[in-house]
Design a protein around this motif. Structure first.
Motif, mmCIF file in Angstrom:
data_model
loop_
_atom_site.group_PDB
_atom_site.id
_atom_site.type_symbol
_atom_site.label_atom_id
_atom_site.label_comp_id
_atom_site.label_asym_id
_atom_site.label_seq_id
_atom_site.Cartn_x
_atom_site.Cartn_y
_atom_site.Cartn_z
ATOM 1 N N PHE A 56 0.830 -1.212 0.000
ATOM 2 C CA PHE A 56 0.000 0.000 0.000
ATOM 3 C C PHE A 56 0.862 1.260 0.000
ATOM 4 C CE2 PHE A 56 0.673 -0.440 4.573
ATOM 5 C CZ PHE A 56 0.819 0.868 4.991
ATOM 6 N N TRP A 57 1.997 1.204 0.710
ATOM 7 C CA TRP A 57 2.881 2.375 0.761
ATOM 8 C C TRP A 57 3.518 2.619 -0.601
ATOM 9 C CZ3 TRP A 57 8.371 3.369 0.861
ATOM 10 C CH2 TRP A 57 8.688 4.674 1.283
ATOM 11 N N LEU A 72 1.045 4.271 -2.778
ATOM 12 C CA LEU A 72 0.903 5.711 -2.522
ATOM 13 C C LEU A 72 2.068 6.492 -3.108
ATOM 14 C CD1 LEU A 72 -0.347 5.526 1.186
ATOM 15 C CD2 LEU A 72 -1.677 6.240 -0.803
ATOM 16 N N ILE A 73 3.290 5.950 -2.936
ATOM 17 C CA ILE A 73 4.471 6.641 -3.455
ATOM 18 C C ILE A 73 4.432 6.684 -4.981
ATOM 19 C CG2 ILE A 73 7.007 6.570 -3.580
ATOM 20 C CD1 ILE A 73 5.928 7.318 -0.827
ATOM 21 N N LEU A 79 2.148 9.347 -6.028
ATOM 22 C CA LEU A 79 2.776 10.659 -5.873
ATOM 23 C C LEU A 79 3.711 10.958 -7.047
ATOM 24 C CD1 LEU A 79 3.684 11.011 -2.091
ATOM 25 C CD2 LEU A 79 2.119 12.430 -3.433
ATOM 26 N N VAL A 133 0.830 12.109 -9.798
ATOM 27 C CA VAL A 133 0.724 13.508 -9.396
ATOM 28 C C VAL A 133 1.837 14.346 -10.018
ATOM 29 C CG1 VAL A 133 0.667 15.099 -7.463
ATOM 30 C CG2 VAL A 133 -0.409 12.851 -7.260
ATOM 31 N N ILE A 137 -7.918 -0.764 -2.288
ATOM 32 C CA ILE A 137 -8.377 0.388 -1.519
ATOM 33 C C ILE A 137 -7.599 1.643 -1.931
ATOM 34 C CG2 ILE A 137 -8.593 1.375 0.810
ATOM 35 C CD1 ILE A 137 -10.435 -0.965 0.508
ATOM 36 N N LEU A 166 -13.426 -5.644 2.319
ATOM 37 C CA LEU A 166 -13.180 -4.684 3.395
ATOM 38 C C LEU A 166 -14.437 -3.870 3.719
ATOM 39 C CD1 LEU A 166 -9.588 -3.523 2.794
ATOM 40 C CD2 LEU A 166 -10.566 -4.264 4.955
ATOM 41 N N PHE A 210 -16.492 -3.889 7.391
ATOM 42 C CA PHE A 210 -16.841 -2.722 8.201
ATOM 43 C C PHE A 210 -18.332 -2.670 8.478
ATOM 44 C CE2 PHE A 210 -12.691 -0.855 7.103
ATOM 45 C CZ PHE A 210 -12.325 -0.501 8.381
ATOM 46 N N PHE A 268 -3.357 0.667 8.214
ATOM 47 C CA PHE A 268 -3.723 1.454 7.048
ATOM 48 C C PHE A 268 -5.161 1.185 6.634
ATOM 49 C CE2 PHE A 268 -4.122 1.711 2.419
ATOM 50 C CZ PHE A 268 -3.853 3.054 2.244
ATOM 51 N N LEU A 269 -5.597 -0.069 6.762
ATOM 52 C CA LEU A 269 -6.956 -0.425 6.380
ATOM 53 C C LEU A 269 -7.967 -0.060 7.462
ATOM 54 C CD1 LEU A 269 -6.243 -3.884 4.717
ATOM 55 C CD2 LEU A 269 -6.713 -1.720 3.586
ATOM 56 N N GLY A 270 -7.478 0.591 8.534
ATOM 57 C CA GLY A 270 -8.393 1.029 9.587
ATOM 58 C C GLY A 270 -8.743 -0.074 10.564
ATOM 59 N N GLY A 303 1.257 2.548 10.627
ATOM 60 C CA GLY A 303 0.209 2.259 9.649
ATOM 61 C C GLY A 303 -0.965 3.212 9.795
ATOM 62 N N MET A 347 -0.268 6.639 8.444
ATOM 63 C CA MET A 347 -0.340 6.716 6.985
ATOM 64 C C MET A 347 -1.785 6.652 6.537
ATOM 65 S SD MET A 347 2.917 4.589 5.622
ATOM 66 C CE MET A 347 3.323 3.420 6.884
ATOM 67 N N THR A 402 -3.593 9.498 4.166
ATOM 68 C CA THR A 402 -3.978 9.275 2.769
ATOM 69 C C THR A 402 -4.920 10.359 2.255
ATOM 70 O OG1 THR A 402 -4.164 7.014 3.562
ATOM 71 C CG2 THR A 402 -4.512 7.374 1.231
ATOM 72 N N LEU A 416 -2.991 13.187 0.974
ATOM 73 C CA LEU A 416 -1.831 12.743 0.187
ATOM 74 C C LEU A 416 -1.252 13.871 -0.663
ATOM 75 C CD1 LEU A 416 -0.043 10.400 -0.777
ATOM 76 C CD2 LEU A 416 -1.782 9.851 -2.478
ATOM 77 N N PHE A 417 -2.140 14.682 -1.279
ATOM 78 C CA PHE A 417 -1.633 15.697 -2.201
ATOM 79 C C PHE A 417 -1.248 16.981 -1.488
ATOM 80 C CE2 PHE A 417 -4.926 13.251 -4.669
ATOM 81 C CZ PHE A 417 -3.995 12.340 -5.139
ATOM 82 N N PRO A 454 2.235 15.160 1.554
ATOM 83 C CA PRO A 454 2.729 13.801 1.284
ATOM 84 C C PRO A 454 3.710 13.300 2.341
ATOM 85 C CG PRO A 454 3.597 15.388 -0.308
ATOM 86 C CD PRO A 454 2.527 16.081 0.457
ATOM 87 N N ILE A 501 2.789 10.596 4.702
ATOM 88 C CA ILE A 501 2.849 9.221 4.202
ATOM 89 C C ILE A 501 4.299 8.771 4.056
ATOM 90 C CG2 ILE A 501 2.371 7.762 2.199
ATOM 91 C CD1 ILE A 501 -0.191 8.504 3.294
ATOM 92 N N VAL A 502 5.127 9.678 3.494
ATOM 93 C CA VAL A 502 6.478 9.285 3.106
ATOM 94 C C VAL A 502 7.340 8.905 4.310
ATOM 95 C CG1 VAL A 502 8.607 10.075 2.017
ATOM 96 C CG2 VAL A 502 6.401 10.631 0.984
#
Lengths: 308, 293, 323
Positions: free
Chosen positions: A145-146, A149-150, A153, A157, A251, A263, A267, B229-231, B242, B245, B249, B252-253, B256, B259-260
């Motif tokens: 997941f990380w 995200l990277i 980015l 982005v 996700i 998921l 929930f 991360f998935l809550g 986790g 991050m 999310t 994120l913009f 960042p 997260i990083v």
């Protein structure tokens, strides 16, 4: 050989039932029930009982299981309590997305991993070897997941090369598949390297050199061909580990798929959906492992003979 | 009269030999340094953090890294460095405790399967294989759903989803040791099953398990982060890497770095455990390929 | 046809340099069988690998000179050596049991070498492979062609490996203990086969073995190796009837014969020194019964005697004081 495949296929049936029993009983340990969330304010206990009976939740657990499994194998996986639509429809809508992601990730794991492994083994103990192995190790250590995200980015982005999220053409699949596949690639690279170095020291490699076969042909045609077999075995055994990242990646990238469906259902305590998606994900992994096992026993003539 | 062989022959202690070999392994040494730093940070997190990890500062929301906030701030204006330092404590604890639990379960299941063989072996091994082939994230997710989210249930869930690997390892080791001459000798001297298993077989098959467990701590940390991360992991405001991050999310913009940086912290940590584990494979001369997956 | 002079191989391990073989010189003519004999660890196999240009693959540094058919092999590039290996010089390895790739059919492994070195089609190569197998008296050659190594017996695998070695009609065959892995009865067959091949095709055979019996059966010349050196080299009859070097004498004394007295079987005391602790002078000096003080300090010169035998021993150095 065909008999072996047939027998192995039959073995999948008991595994399927064990999984359904385990999943079914575990799900019923989950506290909180969906009925409460369905009842509006001011509803009575009678309303509640009526709903319980309607969903069959008043029966003993094993009867519930038998009813459910009978329907399940007939293709009726029940109704989603929240979405109010057949679970089967939801599964068949979402499955292709997950399969596509899984297969592409696996392909990335395999080809990137093998390539890194070969480079490392051929350039053993040089700076190139160390760099490849550090990349492989990072692949194993960084969570999918990380990485996702990277990658968003950087490629979505900063560079705007690829879409941030959603689903559609191949361009939506690239970043998710890389995020999932790189972990597996690290694993494959490490096994490929070790196993190639082991093969490299065997007597038959000396004879190949003595025959005047070129270095490249020896590495690809013989060493890799022999080294790939343990790679296939471990790939099959660790399929669950390699594809586990797909759940969180769906996700991250807002993709439809069994993972994100599971998921959401978890929930909302939507039992039928959770059950079905867990069973499908697990079976997908087990069938994948089964296929790699068949490939393995076909690829190695020594193993092939065992099952003649 | 008994002769003390220890005195007649000079023995180097095995620990000293291991340490000496470790000192020659640069990668392994790097791993050890990372792990030691992690332990230090985890132990003294409350002293090391420059700000309180839960101190919110609305005027300083989502600030990029600067001299006052070395790694920037999150969406509540909390200092990211402080939260990462606190997070180290959580990650380390979750990793070690859950792996300890997995190893314990694995020792029991694998030990029984390997020693008694037959039907016991068949049932336990098929169950372990089934568990091993399932994505551990699915098992953990389901377990967290049953127990309810929170740090304790995450530890329990990870512990219960990783044991199969150790069970397989121990079983394999015991199978190969069981028929060895010295175990036969011990049995002929009248030792009970329990004594043979606990005092002889398990201690002699432990080295691949130690290697696997070292790498396993890294895997457990990743799994904890993924659950977070998935809550499904530690709940806010607990600063698990986790969970940090996860809440980052949404921004994120905008920010960042939220997260990083936790990701980099985790990457270095897990890399440390892997490098150390890889080095252990070499210096303990573990032949089993499965232990370094 | 093959002339090796002053060959040495150097390895660097952990910053320490060792020279497992050095000062190796011998020569052989077309159609001749040269037996290289010595105890385990004397450097026989390494010598063979050096001639094939295989030591450089594992990081060894070769010096000296190897002239084959007028070509200086050590000056050849990797690529040139690839087209010489398997074509003009072929190799038959020590252990046939593990010398075939387990995942390819044995026939294809013969074909692989043929296709590489002969300009023929796949079909012709297959036909030639089956002919070779029949020539080596492999029963059901066409069926064996389709089989995998694990399905064959040791004797059959050995024949396959030999087929690989002779298929390209090389001018020189190097066979490294080709019979050690086999039963004694099969050994004899294989040895006879070798003799036939060399005579029929007029090829040179460099046969490495520690079995003097095998040497006596088929060799024309012999090179005796000890601790990385050739200590005696000459015509087989001359050397066997009148061994010059104390080590050769000791080796010959070790052969049991029918009718020998109980308890008279001899053995050479001690072991071959390893490359990292070779003695400074003559390497045999630590075990030699005729040792003189010079042996401990001075490396003996190689001297050609009147009978044609070349021997590396201080005993024959006339410049040294007699006793």
């Amino acid at each position: 050989m065909w008999l072996y495949i047939f027998r192995r296929t039959l073995l999948l049936i008991p595994i399927f039932f064990v999984i359904t029993v385990v999943v079914f009983s575990l799900i019923h340990l989950v506290p909180g029930d969906p009925i409460s969330s369905l009842l509006g304010p001011g509803s009575t206990l009678d309303d509640r009982d009526a709903l319980l009976i309607a969903y069959g939740l008043d029966q003993p657990l094993w009867i519930q299981y038998l009813r459910w499994i009978k329907d399940f194998v007939m293709g009726d996986m029940g109704q989603s309590i929240i979405e109010k639509q057949p679970v089967a429809d939801m599964i068949f809508y979402n499955m292709p997305f997950t399969l596509r992601l899984g297969l592409l990730s696996l392909a990335i794991s395999f080809f990137v991993g093998i390539t890194l492994g070969i480079i490392s083994a051929v350039k053993k103990n040089t700076i190139i070897d160390y760099i490849s192995m550090i990349i492989a190790l990072l692949g194993v250590t960084v969570p999918a997941f990380w990485l996702g995200l990277i990658l968003i980015l950087i490629f979505a982005v900063e560079l705007s090369w690829l879409p941030v999220s959603g689903s559609g053409g191949i361009e939506y699949l690239i970043l998710p598949a890389i995020s999932v596949g790189l972990g597996g690639a690290g694993l494959v690279a490490r096994i490929t390297r070790v196993s190639m170095l082991e093969i490299y020291n065997q007597d038959f490699v000396l004879l190949l050199h003595a025959k005047g076969i070129s270095q490249n042909a020896i590495v690809i045609k013989h060493i890799l061909r022999n080294a790939i077999m343990p790679v296939i075995t471990i790939l099959g055994l660790r399929l669950g580990f390699i594809l586990g990242g797909a759940v969180s990646i769906e996700i991250v990238f807002g993709r439809p798929g069994i993972g994100s469906m599971l998921l959401t259902a978890l929930f909302r305590r939507d039992y039928p959906v959770v059950q079905a998606s867990l069973i499908f994900l697990t079976m997908a992994v087990i069938i994948g492992a089964f296929i790699t096992d068949i490939i393995y026993s076909y690829a190695d003539p020594r193993v092939r003979d065992l099952y003649k | 009269m008994s002769i003390d062989y220890q005195k007649t022959k000079k023995h180097k202690s095995p620990l000293k030999v291991l340490l000496k070999r470790l000192a020659q392994n640069k990668m392994g040494l790097a791993g050890v340094v990372v792990i030691l730093i992690l332990i230090f940070v985890a132990a003294f997190a409350h002293i090391l953090e420059p700000y309180s990890y839960k101190l919110q500062d609305i005027s300083n929301m989502s600030q990029p890294p600067s001299l006052t906030h070395l790694l920037g701030t999150d969406e509540f204006g909390r200092d990211l460095l402080s939260r990462i330092i606190r997070g180290a404590r959580i990650s380390f604890t979750v990793g070690v405790v859950s792996v300890a639990m997995s190893v314990l379960i694995g020792l029991v299941v694998g030990g029984l399967a390997g020693y008694f063989g037959g039907k016991v072996d068949l049932i336990l091994t098929s169950f372990a294989d089934l568990t091993w082939s399932m994505p551990s994230i699915l098992i953990a997710l389901l377990l967290v759903a049953i127990i309810g989210p929170g740090l304790e249930s995450v530890v329990l869930a990870i512990g219960l989803s990783y044991w199969a690997q150790y069970a397989r390892l121990i079983r394999g080791q015991i199978l190969s040791l069981k028929t060895s001459v010295y175990i036969e000798a011990t049995r002929s001297l009248g030792a009970s099953d329990f004594v043979i298993l606990v005092k002889h077989l398990i201690p002699n098959s432990i080295s691949p398990v130690i290697v696997a467990a070292t790498i396993g701590v890294g895997n457990a940390i990743v799994l904890e982060a993924t659950l977070g991360f998935l809550g499904m992991g530690a709940q806010p405001p607990t600063p698990s890497w986790g969970a940090m991050m996860s809440s980052g999310t949404a921004y994120l913009f905008i920010s960042p770095w939220v997260i990083v940086f936790p990701g980099i912290a985790m990457m270095i940590t897990v890399l440390g455990f892997n490098l150390f584990g890889d080095a252990l494979v070499d210096i303990m001369d573990v032949k089993n390929r499965e232990s370094n997956l | 046809m093959l002339k090796v002079s002053d060959l040495a191989v150097e390895f660097t391990v952990d910053k320490k340099t060792i020279r497992p073989i050095s000062g190796i010189s011998f020569e052989m003519q077309k159609g001749e069988v040269l037996g290289v004999v010595g105890e385990t660890g004397s450097g026989k196999s390494l010598t063979a690998h050096a001639i094939m240009g295989l030591t450089s693959l594992v990081g060894g540094k070769i010096s000296g000179q190897i002239v084959f058919e007028g070509k200086d092999l050590l000056s050849k590039s990797h690529k040139d050596m690839q087209s010489i290996r398997g074509a003009e010089i072929s190799f038959i390895p020590q252990n046939p049991m593990t010398s075939l790739d387990p995942v390819y059919r044995v026939g294809d492994q013969i074909v692989e070498g043929l296709l590489k070195h002969l300009k023929i089609t796949k079909w012709a190569a297959k036909k030639r492979a089956i002919e070779l197998m029949e020539q080596l008296r492999i029963p059901n050659a066409e069926r064996v062609f389709e089989q995998y190594p694990h399905q064959l017996s040791g004797g059959l695998k050995q024949r396959i490996v030999i087929a690989i070695g002779i298929g390209t009609e090389p001018k020189l065959i190097i066979a490294d203990e080709p019979t050690t892995a086999l039963d004694v009865t099969v050994q004899a067959q294989i040895i006879r086969l070798f003799k036939e091949l060399t005579v029929a095709n007029n090829v040179g055979l460099l046969l490495i073995t520690h079995d003097l019996g095998v040497i006596a059966q088929i060799c024309d010349k012999i090179a005796v190796m000890y601790a990385g050196n050739v200590v005696e080299h000459g015509d087989i009859k001359t050397v066997f009837s009148d061994p010059k070097h104390p080590y050769t004498r000791a080796l010959l004394d070790c052969i049991p014969y029918i009718g020998m007295k109980k308890g008279s079987l001899k053995a050479i005391e001690g072991n071959v020194p390893t490359p990292s602790n070779f003695p400074k002078g003559c390497r045999y000096s630590s075990r030699c019964p005729y040792v003189i003080p010079q042996c401990k300090t001075e490396f003996p010169e190689t001297i050609e005697l009147a009978c044609g035998t070349k021997v590396t021993c201080n005993k024959f150095d006339l410049n040294l004081p007699r006793h």
